[in-house]
Design an enzyme around this catalytic site. Structure first.
Site, PDB file in Angstrom:
ATOM      1  N   PRO A  68     -14.132 -16.453   4.038  1.00  0.00           N
ATOM      2  CA  PRO A  68     -15.113 -15.622   4.582  1.00  0.00           C
ATOM      3  C   PRO A  68     -15.577 -16.417   6.057  1.00  0.00           C
ATOM      4  CG  PRO A  68     -15.742 -15.986   2.470  1.00  0.00           C
ATOM      5  CD  PRO A  68     -14.661 -17.293   2.333  1.00  0.00           C
ATOM      6  N   GLU A 114     -18.014 -21.032  -5.300  1.00  0.00           N
ATOM      7  CA  GLU A 114     -18.532 -21.008  -3.752  1.00  0.00           C
ATOM      8  C   GLU A 114     -17.124 -21.736  -2.848  1.00  0.00           C
ATOM      9  OE1 GLU A 114     -21.388 -19.342  -2.922  1.00  0.00           O
ATOM     10  OE2 GLU A 114     -20.807 -19.186  -5.415  1.00  0.00           O
ATOM     11  N   ARG A 141       5.204  -5.996   4.638  1.00  0.00           N
ATOM     12  CA  ARG A 141       6.316  -4.565   4.294  1.00  0.00           C
ATOM     13  C   ARG A 141       6.545  -4.713   6.273  1.00  0.00           C
ATOM     14  NH1 ARG A 141       3.730  -0.510   3.196  1.00  0.00           N
ATOM     15  NH2 ARG A 141       3.890   0.599   5.814  1.00  0.00           N
ATOM     16  N   ASP A 180       5.772   2.810  12.964  1.00  0.00           N
ATOM     17  CA  ASP A 180       5.728   3.150  14.440  1.00  0.00           C
ATOM     18  C   ASP A 180       4.424   3.333  15.148  1.00  0.00           C
ATOM     19  OD1 ASP A 180       9.222   3.164  14.908  1.00  0.00           O
ATOM     20  OD2 ASP A 180       7.980   0.975  14.544  1.00  0.00           O
TER      21      ASP A 180
END
Ligand code: 9D3
Length: 246
Positions: A89, A116, A154, A169
């Site tokens: 995070p 944690e 991808r 695109d």
């Protein structure tokens, strides 16, 4: 591309190679998935990978040694120039530009945390960059790693077919997609927009561009703010907003 994942849940991250675009990329030898469990690098009888935080407080912290050794062993199997990426995070928020940068690398090591988080000294000695998916709380880094891997794979040459690449695109120009419709022509009294049935490909492209601009303006003004609309796009957006207010 050599994609390694260090995780306490190897079966969970392995799923990424079983389905869809990433699965096909692996089957075709375009990527190698290499998964390492820090628990296999423990030396104590309990095979401990976590311990209590210095300073006290709730939760546990992933121990330095098993994670460091897992990272070292995967890196030894990889070509030179592969960064070690910790999903956390506290990282830089992931976006398509980062996906493009990562797709140009020979390989990447992803570290998925649990509990944690990891001992801070591991970040200093064994991590090259930290990536976050955004401001919400996950239970660990595995799903984040899988999301980043999907977005990166991808983009690799030869992974998508010609049809799929064309779709890419249009999103790549920084706008939201236009609406999509398929048969039947009427659902619960709602008709497919007439222009899509016209066969006029120039007019269809114009309508789709207008919808993409309009939806981006309404739903994601932050995206539109980053673009410099040309005169034609500005005219299409004006037209969308005029139709919207009618
Ligand atoms: C509830 C625990 N939080 C205490 C303030 C801190 C916290 C620790 C570990 C929050 C999340 C996590 C696990 N998250 C990830 O490993 C993670 C993540 C995320 O939670 N959100 C967005 N991107 C990412 S990337 C990895």
């Amino acid at each position: 591309m050599h994609v390694s994942i260090v995780s306490l849940f190897p079966e969970m991250v392995g799923i990424i190679g079983e389905y869809g675009v990433v699965g096909r990329a692996q089957d075709r030898g375009l990527i190698t998935l290499d998964i390492e469990n820090p628990r296999d690098h423990t030396t104590d009888a309990h095979r401990s990978v976590d311990d209590r935080p210095y300073g006290g407080g709730p939760g546990m912290v992933m121990k330095f040694e098993p994670v460091a050794q897992a990272l070292d062993s995967v890196l030894a199997r990889m070509p030179a120039g592969c960064p070690r990426v910790y999903l956390s995070p506290q990282g830089e928020v992931f976006d398509q530009a980062m996906a493009k940068r990562l797709a140009a690398l020979p390989g990447i090591v992803f570290l998925a945390g649990r509990y944690e988080g990891i001992d801070e000294r591991l970040i200093e000695t064994h991590i090259d960059e930290e990536i976050s998916l955004g401001d919400f709380v996950l239970s660990g880094g595995e799903i984040a790693a899988m999301a980043v891997i999907d977005a990166v794979v991808r983009l690799l040459p030869g992974v998508l077919g010609d049809d799929e690449s064309a779709v890419q695109d249009s999103f790549m120009d920084g706008l939201l997609d236009h609406p999509h419709y398929t048969r039947p022509e009427v659902i619960e009294g709602k008709r497919v927009p007439e222009v899509l049935l016209s066969g006029d490909h120039a007019e269809i492209a114009r309508w789709r561009n207008k919808q993409a601009l309009g939806r981006s303006y309404l739903r994601r003004p932050d995206l539109l703010g980053k673009l410099n609309l040309n005169v034609e796009q500005q005219a299409l957006l004006d037209e969308f907003l005029k139709e919207q207010s009618q």
